[in-house]
Design a protein around this motif. Sequence first.
Motif, PDB file in Angstrom:
ATOM      1  N   GLN A  92       0.809  -1.219   0.000  1.00 31.05           N
ATOM      2  CA  GLN A  92       0.000   0.000   0.000  1.00 31.05           C
ATOM      3  C   GLN A  92       0.845   1.272   0.000  1.00 31.05           C
ATOM      4  O   GLN A  92       0.546   2.210  -0.725  1.00 31.05           O
ATOM      5  CB  GLN A  92      -0.904  -0.011   1.241  1.00 31.05           C
ATOM      6  N   THR A 176      -3.559   1.102  -4.265  1.00 35.90           N
ATOM      7  CA  THR A 176      -3.911   2.474  -4.639  1.00 35.90           C
ATOM      8  C   THR A 176      -4.564   3.236  -3.495  1.00 35.90           C
ATOM      9  O   THR A 176      -4.992   4.368  -3.670  1.00 35.90           O
ATOM     10  CB  THR A 176      -4.870   2.475  -5.856  1.00 35.90           C
ATOM     11  N   SER A 177      -4.629   2.631  -2.306  1.00 36.96           N
ATOM     12  CA  SER A 177      -5.372   3.273  -1.212  1.00 36.96           C
ATOM     13  C   SER A 177      -4.746   4.575  -0.736  1.00 36.96           C
ATOM     14  O   SER A 177      -5.442   5.443  -0.221  1.00 36.96           O
ATOM     15  CB  SER A 177      -5.490   2.324  -0.015  1.00 36.96           C
ATOM     16  N   LEU A 179      -3.305   6.742  -2.665  1.00 39.29           N
ATOM     17  CA  LEU A 179      -3.200   7.688  -3.779  1.00 39.29           C
ATOM     18  C   LEU A 179      -4.522   8.431  -3.998  1.00 39.29           C
ATOM     19  O   LEU A 179      -5.581   7.910  -3.661  1.00 39.29           O
ATOM     20  CB  LEU A 179      -2.841   6.930  -5.064  1.00 39.29           C
ATOM     21  N   ARG A 184      -5.190   7.076  -8.763  1.00 38.63           N
ATOM     22  CA  ARG A 184      -5.674   5.731  -8.471  1.00 38.63           C
ATOM     23  C   ARG A 184      -6.219   5.086  -9.753  1.00 38.63           C
ATOM     24  O   ARG A 184      -5.845   3.970 -10.123  1.00 38.63           O
ATOM     25  CB  ARG A 184      -6.786   5.840  -7.428  1.00 38.63           C
ATOM     26  N   SER A 206      -8.382  -5.009  -0.839  1.00 35.17           N
ATOM     27  CA  SER A 206      -8.891  -3.640  -0.825  1.00 35.17           C
ATOM     28  C   SER A 206      -9.968  -3.486   0.230  1.00 35.17           C
ATOM     29  O   SER A 206     -10.636  -4.452   0.593  1.00 35.17           O
ATOM     30  CB  SER A 206      -9.482  -3.319  -2.199  1.00 35.17           C
ATOM     31  N   THR A 211     -13.586   0.135  -6.134  1.00 35.20           N
ATOM     32  CA  THR A 211     -12.373  -0.314  -6.824  1.00 35.20           C
ATOM     33  C   THR A 211     -12.487  -1.790  -7.178  1.00 35.20           C
ATOM     34  O   THR A 211     -12.219  -2.200  -8.303  1.00 35.20           O
ATOM     35  CB  THR A 211     -11.140  -0.063  -5.936  1.00 35.20           C
TER      36      THR A 211
END
Length: 267
Positions: A92, A176-177, A179, A184, A206, A211
């Motif tokens: 992450q 992508t958490s 970003l 993302r 996630s 997402t």
Amino acid sequence: MPIIELKDVRKTFRSPQGLPVAAVDGISFSVERGETLGIIGESGSGKSTLGRLILRLSEADSGTILLEGEDVRALSKAQLRKRRRRWQIVFQEPFASLNPRLTIRQIVEEPLIVARTYGSRAERLRRVTETLEEVGLSQDFLNRRPANLSGGQQQRVGIARCLVTDPALVVLDEPTSSLDLTIRASILRMLSRLQAARGLTYVFVSHDIETVRHFCSRVAVMHRGRFVEIGSTHDVLSNPQQPYTKALMSAAMPPIPYNPGTQEVMA
Ligand code: ADP
Ligand code: MG
């Protein structure tokens, strides 16, 4: 043959008070080659622990873990080191997972040196350059260091580092958490493109339902170390059968518009 097969895998930690915490509490599932399995659940539900157990970055207490038909728990340290290049992970927090003292070239080259099967310096540099290009980073980045890069660029380096050894399987732990939204979406598009081009299998951890909805073909809902539900993303998210999944979905943010037509944004 599935690329991942787990049977009744368990891992218990001790809380600071000394109480047992069943982070992974008897999980079984399999993943076919080229698939993306999403694992969704609240913070603390055991998602990261499961991701680490799959790759034997953490030792399971019991159960069976087969990757590409191999019994991962039975491999010696030396055998495991050899297989590492086939089974990778993206974390992450890109900055925390990149050594700040190394250049981007050194960071991406390191797994090639560890694997020992990638020939000369020149051959390694060629591979590093090609892989950086695949994740949208030009040669100008070779001699830069992580601190001089944006969050999105850092995560591209993290992904290049994992792809450089040509893996079959990648665990993406909330990649992508950390970003912001446009970046993302652009990283997710890139991951989809790389998956199609390389035939990769993804396990995508996630806590963000939207997402997962766009990125995963199947999804498992995790709660207190167990899968409460697993199935096609469409079935699970449009017609959840379990009260926990329904609660998770009603607590989620309203859907974020997703535009797969937009070009990958460099940021
Ligand atoms: P998630 O990724 O879903 O947020 P984790 O797998 O990180 O969940 O954690 C699951 C549970 O296991 C949590 O209760 C967490 O506190 C505990 N846990 C995870 N790693 C450790 C560890 N190394 N030592 C002790 N407890 C841990
Ligand atoms: Mg986690």
